[in-house]
Design a protein around this motif. Sequence first.
Motif, PDB file in Angstrom:
ATOM      1  N   ALA A  67       2.112   3.297  15.977  1.00  0.00           N
ATOM      2  CA  ALA A  67       3.135   2.675  15.048  1.00  0.00           C
ATOM      3  C   ALA A  67       2.665   2.547  13.739  1.00  0.00           C
ATOM      4  O   ALA A  67       1.494   2.335  13.373  1.00  0.00           O
ATOM      5  CB  ALA A  67       3.551   1.027  15.473  1.00  0.00           C
ATOM      6  N   THR A  68       3.597   2.770  12.459  1.00  0.00           N
ATOM      7  CA  THR A  68       3.209   2.782  11.144  1.00  0.00           C
ATOM      8  C   THR A  68       4.300   2.304  10.198  1.00  0.00           C
ATOM      9  O   THR A  68       5.546   2.421  10.692  1.00  0.00           O
ATOM     10  CB  THR A  68       2.899   4.354  10.965  1.00  0.00           C
ATOM     11  OG1 THR A  68       2.250   4.303   9.416  1.00  0.00           O
ATOM     12  CG2 THR A  68       3.898   5.054  10.749  1.00  0.00           C
ATOM     13  N   SER A  69       4.065   2.037   9.184  1.00  0.00           N
ATOM     14  CA  SER A  69       5.210   1.635   8.168  1.00  0.00           C
ATOM     15  C   SER A  69       5.831   3.065   7.572  1.00  0.00           C
ATOM     16  O   SER A  69       4.980   3.981   7.519  1.00  0.00           O
ATOM     17  CB  SER A  69       4.653   0.738   6.886  1.00  0.00           C
ATOM     18  OG  SER A  69       3.467   1.660   6.421  1.00  0.00           O
ATOM     19  N   VAL A  70       6.783   3.195   6.937  1.00  0.00           N
ATOM     20  CA  VAL A  70       7.546   4.231   6.760  1.00  0.00           C
ATOM     21  C   VAL A  70       8.375   4.282   5.501  1.00  0.00           C
ATOM     22  O   VAL A  70       8.429   3.134   5.123  1.00  0.00           O
ATOM     23  CB  VAL A  70       8.538   5.074   7.694  1.00  0.00           C
ATOM     24  CG1 VAL A  70       7.751   5.387   8.965  1.00  0.00           C
ATOM     25  CG2 VAL A  70       9.582   3.712   8.228  1.00  0.00           C
ATOM     26  N   PRO A 162       2.346   8.229   6.553  1.00  0.00           N
ATOM     27  CA  PRO A 162       0.951   8.529   5.970  1.00  0.00           C
ATOM     28  C   PRO A 162       0.616   9.782   6.626  1.00  0.00           C
ATOM     29  O   PRO A 162       0.648  10.180   7.646  1.00  0.00           O
ATOM     30  CB  PRO A 162       0.218   7.188   6.184  1.00  0.00           C
ATOM     31  CG  PRO A 162       1.085   6.092   6.467  1.00  0.00           C
ATOM     32  CD  PRO A 162       2.453   6.709   7.108  1.00  0.00           C
ATOM     33  N   VAL A 163      -0.155  10.475   5.995  1.00  0.00           N
ATOM     34  CA  VAL A 163      -0.737  11.659   6.191  1.00  0.00           C
ATOM     35  C   VAL A 163      -1.499  11.545   7.683  1.00  0.00           C
ATOM     36  O   VAL A 163      -1.375  12.419   8.617  1.00  0.00           O
ATOM     37  CB  VAL A 163      -1.609  12.372   5.277  1.00  0.00           C
ATOM     38  CG1 VAL A 163      -2.208  13.808   5.812  1.00  0.00           C
ATOM     39  CG2 VAL A 163      -0.694  12.876   4.042  1.00  0.00           C
ATOM     40  N   ARG A 164      -2.385  10.849   7.626  1.00  0.00           N
ATOM     41  CA  ARG A 164      -3.208  10.457   8.685  1.00  0.00           C
ATOM     42  C   ARG A 164      -2.366  10.158   9.896  1.00  0.00           C
ATOM     43  O   ARG A 164      -2.769  10.740  11.128  1.00  0.00           O
ATOM     44  CB  ARG A 164      -4.213   9.446   8.591  1.00  0.00           C
ATOM     45  CG  ARG A 164      -5.201   9.328   9.640  1.00  0.00           C
ATOM     46  CD  ARG A 164      -6.150   7.869   9.244  1.00  0.00           C
ATOM     47  NE  ARG A 164      -6.960   7.676  10.482  1.00  0.00           N
ATOM     48  CZ  ARG A 164      -7.790   6.579  10.519  1.00  0.00           C
ATOM     49  NH1 ARG A 164      -7.960   5.702   9.319  1.00  0.00           N
ATOM     50  NH2 ARG A 164      -8.691   6.318  11.458  1.00  0.00           N
ATOM     51  N   PHE A 165      -1.621   9.300   9.858  1.00  0.00           N
ATOM     52  CA  PHE A 165      -0.584   9.085  11.010  1.00  0.00           C
ATOM     53  C   PHE A 165       0.117  10.097  11.561  1.00  0.00           C
ATOM     54  O   PHE A 165       0.475  10.687  12.712  1.00  0.00           O
ATOM     55  CB  PHE A 165       0.279   8.107  10.717  1.00  0.00           C
ATOM     56  CG  PHE A 165       1.120   7.414  11.957  1.00  0.00           C
ATOM     57  CD1 PHE A 165       0.594   6.340  12.958  1.00  0.00           C
ATOM     58  CD2 PHE A 165       2.359   8.257  12.064  1.00  0.00           C
ATOM     59  CE1 PHE A 165       1.264   5.930  13.730  1.00  0.00           C
ATOM     60  CE2 PHE A 165       3.097   7.552  13.375  1.00  0.00           C
ATOM     61  CZ  PHE A 165       2.555   6.416  14.136  1.00  0.00           C
ATOM     62  N   TYR A 166       0.577  11.088  10.389  1.00  0.00           N
ATOM     63  CA  TYR A 166       1.525  12.308  10.879  1.00  0.00           C
ATOM     64  C   TYR A 166       0.581  13.181  11.728  1.00  0.00           C
ATOM     65  O   TYR A 166       0.836  13.811  12.797  1.00  0.00           O
ATOM     66  CB  TYR A 166       1.969  13.124   9.710  1.00  0.00           C
ATOM     67  CG  TYR A 166       2.935  14.175  10.109  1.00  0.00           C
ATOM     68  CD1 TYR A 166       4.081  13.992  10.368  1.00  0.00           C
ATOM     69  CD2 TYR A 166       2.220  15.477  10.358  1.00  0.00           C
ATOM     70  CE1 TYR A 166       4.946  15.041  10.486  1.00  0.00           C
ATOM     71  CE2 TYR A 166       3.106  16.617  10.724  1.00  0.00           C
ATOM     72  CZ  TYR A 166       4.250  16.438  10.615  1.00  0.00           C
ATOM     73  OH  TYR A 166       5.110  17.465  11.085  1.00  0.00           O
TER      74      TYR A 166
END
Length: 199
Positions: A67-70, A162-166
């Motif tokens: 999960a991540t902020s967007v 974020p790039v890393r999450f993608y």
Amino acid sequence: MAAAFLASPSHAGRAGGGSSSLENGEVHRLVSHVLRSDDHRGRPFAVVDKKHALLYVFERQGRLVGATSVLLGQAVGDRAWPGVGDKPPSQLLAHERTTPAGRFDSEPGVNLQGEDVVWFDYDAALALHRVRPGTAESRRLQALATPQAVDNRQSLGCVVVPVRFYESVVRPVLGRARGVVYVLPEDGRADRLLDALTF
């Protein structure tokens, strides 16, 4: 179908991975319905919680991968305005820059810059993609790191991560095959989306 609503610890944290578990009851309610009814048709899926500016990504069996902020559309609203997908981004009016709510069949693809993205409303030119380099990159990264969801209304309608999450979550889970993206409405209530899924 039972589901372990737990994310990998490597994908936890506000800027890089949001919450490590499904603490939001509305998201949990939606996911439970999706798995119980097989609405996702056995495909990987994601839930966008616009109220809290969070994205949850699940494997086909219902395991929460991360999960991540967007970043979300600058305009508040749950509909996509007619014709937005045919306009150059610079010509979108302020009220047209929404991230619409609903159930969307997603598909991996590429944008006009040749970058891999996950389309969830191709006709409206809306995709799930990484933060792009450019003049707004620093401001967008700062917004992703803050706890205030209102700071995250910075895109033209796409869901930006974020790039890393993608690269570690979105691409391997949703970027290799068709999936489903569920976008909760602005008020965060799952029942409004669930009502639509029952018909």
